[in-house]
Write an enzyme that holds these catalytic residues in place. Structure first.
Site, PDB file in Angstrom:
ATOM      1  N   GLY A 115       0.766  -1.235   0.000  1.00  0.00           N
ATOM      2  CA  GLY A 115       0.000   0.000   0.000  1.00  0.00           C
ATOM      3  C   GLY A 115       0.800   1.288   0.000  1.00  0.00           C
ATOM      4  N   PRO A 121       4.496  -5.014  -1.681  1.00  0.00           N
ATOM      5  CA  PRO A 121       4.413  -3.792  -2.492  1.00  0.00           C
ATOM      6  C   PRO A 121       3.990  -4.109  -3.921  1.00  0.00           C
ATOM      7  CG  PRO A 121       6.687  -4.507  -2.340  1.00  0.00           C
ATOM      8  CD  PRO A 121       5.890  -5.445  -1.459  1.00  0.00           C
ATOM      9  N   ARG A 159       2.234  -1.081  -6.336  1.00  0.00           N
ATOM     10  CA  ARG A 159       2.321   0.259  -6.896  1.00  0.00           C
ATOM     11  C   ARG A 159       3.707   0.882  -6.660  1.00  0.00           C
ATOM     12  NH1 ARG A 159      -2.135   3.630  -7.208  1.00  0.00           N
ATOM     13  NH2 ARG A 159      -3.171   2.247  -5.732  1.00  0.00           N
ATOM     14  N   ARG A 168      -7.669   4.867 -14.055  1.00  0.00           N
ATOM     15  CA  ARG A 168      -7.556   5.455 -12.719  1.00  0.00           C
ATOM     16  C   ARG A 168      -8.189   6.852 -12.593  1.00  0.00           C
ATOM     17  NH1 ARG A 168      -3.496   6.826 -10.423  1.00  0.00           N
ATOM     18  NH2 ARG A 168      -4.092   6.202  -8.291  1.00  0.00           N
ATOM     19  N   TYR A 199     -11.083   6.702  -9.936  1.00  0.00           N
ATOM     20  CA  TYR A 199     -10.692   7.204  -8.617  1.00  0.00           C
ATOM     21  C   TYR A 199     -10.525   8.721  -8.550  1.00  0.00           C
ATOM     22  CZ  TYR A 199      -9.069   2.321  -8.143  1.00  0.00           C
ATOM     23  OH  TYR A 199      -8.966   0.955  -8.126  1.00  0.00           O
ATOM     24  N   CYS A 243     -16.557   7.336 -25.724  1.00  0.00           N
ATOM     25  CA  CYS A 243     -17.861   7.988 -25.687  1.00  0.00           C
ATOM     26  C   CYS A 243     -18.430   7.994 -24.275  1.00  0.00           C
ATOM     27  CB  CYS A 243     -18.816   7.291 -26.653  1.00  0.00           C
ATOM     28  SG  CYS A 243     -20.293   8.234 -27.015  1.00  0.00           S
ATOM     29  N   TYR A 276      -1.518  -0.308 -12.255  1.00  0.00           N
ATOM     30  CA  TYR A 276      -2.960  -0.178 -12.442  1.00  0.00           C
ATOM     31  C   TYR A 276      -3.295   0.620 -13.687  1.00  0.00           C
ATOM     32  CZ  TYR A 276      -2.644  -1.892  -7.720  1.00  0.00           C
ATOM     33  OH  TYR A 276      -2.321  -2.644  -6.623  1.00  0.00           O
TER      34      TYR A 276
END
Length: 417
Positions: free
Chosen positions: A234, A270, A272, A308, A312, A339, A368
């Site tokens: 994280g 780990p 990201r 992303r 998010y 679209c 991601y």
């Protein structure tokens, strides 16, 4: 990326786009290696293992690079199990997380001989016991604790609060350890947690680690030997210029402090943090459009390539390849051709004026990005390349239309269910 020269590890992005087209994912091999080594060095002196979260970027070449650096894998599906094994990651260095493991996936993991399951429910314990008994083997498992800690991150990537679907409270976990004899084909000897993703403050991590450590000591005092503590992953990264993210040394120090005296194996997961800043999405400007209220910069990459920002509201720095010297500044809504109004990478982003045909790099796209991509709007998946020392390797060819529809069939073979 060197903004002045428009290069990554000595490879010119203009030349790369001419050769491989756009949209194009570009990953730096040295950057990924550097992150793995920094974390490994920070954990030196501990009996610790790195288990890369495959969901961040599961490209086989990336996994092979990480395997060569000694990293194992944290997986959440049978497909990720196959990816990790094919990349040369030893089964013993694989941990299987996730709330919805199917019987087929559990059986495949046991057949492969994975190192450990991170268990998230009583139903999962029962399923592993049943399948392991049928195989005549013993599974090894850790209980995923939900420490009810606010990770101070986006709600959709927070996983350690009581209302989240992940893990179990300590009272339920305690009952599992006390009643472990009812699962004779399952060795329950570990703890696991993961409170969320893109953590820019270590305070929630410290709080969760302290709760985990207190529970470990309680279990050992009750006679339950704990061989493994998996502290999850994280760690956040810098998605925008000026953002401050924790480094490996700070993270390792928090682990050392909380788990002082623990004599077992410590695992970190780990994803990201290892790959996000090592990658970018290279895309070409299709056109500028002056709307009634906004000025739009339309790219050939869309939300299907990088989800992303739409999912998010995530920020990614966006730069014009070739720099901004002598160019006026413009406030753009940077959008794609999909679209959907949600196909937006940035709103009112201050950038140098761009012309049709210019290249733009969306930074921090190594995690991601490609792993969450789709073929929405019948847009084939983008190509991916790995760069190093002035050279590049195509590690995923651009999907063509025939490949995109290869599994579709006309409805001319009707069957009875």
């Amino acid at each position: 990326m060197d903004a002045t020269t428009g290069t990554v590890d000595g490879v010119a992005l203009v030349a790369l786009a001419a050769r491989e087209g756009t949209p194009l994912y570009v990953y730096s091999a040295p950057a990924i290696r550097g992150r793995v080594r920094a974390l490994r060095d920070a954990l030196a002196g501990l009996d610790a293992g790195i288990r890369y979260a495959v969901k961040a970027n599961g490209n086989g070449a990336i996994l092979q690079l990480l395997a060569a650096e000694g990293a194992g894998a944290d997986i959440v599906s049978g497909g990720e199990l196959q990816r990790a094994l094919r990349a040369g990651i030893a089964a013993a260095d694989i941990v299987f997380s996730g709330v919805g493991k199917t019987d087929v996936e559990i059986d495949a993991a046991l057949a492969a001989g994975i190192g450990r399951f991170n268990v998230e429910s009583r139903a999962e314990l029962d399923a592993i016991q049943r399948i392991a008994a049928a195989r005549g083997c013993t599974a090894v498992a850790s209980v995923r604790i939900n420490p009810d800690v606010d990770a101070l991150t986006h709600a959709k990537i927070s996983t350690g609060k009581a209302e989240n679907k992940f893990g179990v409270p300590t009272d339920e976990a305690r009952a599992w350890f006390d009643g472990a004899a009812q699962w004779p084909n399952l060795r329950l000897d570990g703890l696991h947690m993961h409170i969320g993703s893109q953590l820019l403050s270590l305070q929630p991590v410290r709080e969760a680690l302290q709760r985990m450590a207190a529970f470990w000591r309680e279990l050992e005092a009750a006679g339950h030997a704990i061989a493994s503590i998996d502290v999850g992953g994280g760690l956040g990264v810098r998605y925008r210029d000026g953002e401050v993210a924790p480094d490996a040394a700070e993270y390792a120090a928090a682990i050392r402090e909380a788990l002082a005296g623990f004599g077992g194996r410590i695992l970190v997961e780990p994803g990201r943090w290892l790959v996000a800043e090592a990658g970018l999405l290279l895309t070409r400007v299709v056109l500028e459009k002056q709307g009634r209220a906004r000025r739009f910069l339309v790219l050939d990459a869309g939300m299907n390539d990088l989800l992303r920002p739409s999912l998010y509201e995530a920020w990614h720095d966006i730069v014009r390849v070739g720099g901004d010297v002598g160019r006026e500044r413009v406030a753009y809504d940077v959008v794609g051709p999909v679209c959907e109004t949600g196909d937006t990478f940035a709103r009112q982003r201050d950038m140098p004026r761009c012309d049709a045909g210019d290249l733009v790099a969306i930074l921090g796209a190594g995690a991601y990005g490609a792993s969450m991509a789709s073929t929405y709007n019948s847009r084939p998946l983008a190509a991916e390349v790995l760069v190093e020392d002035g050279r590049y390797a195509l590690i995923r060819k651009r999907q063509d239309f025939d490949a995109m529809i290869a599994d579709e069939r006309p409805a001319n073979e009707w069957k009875s269910a």
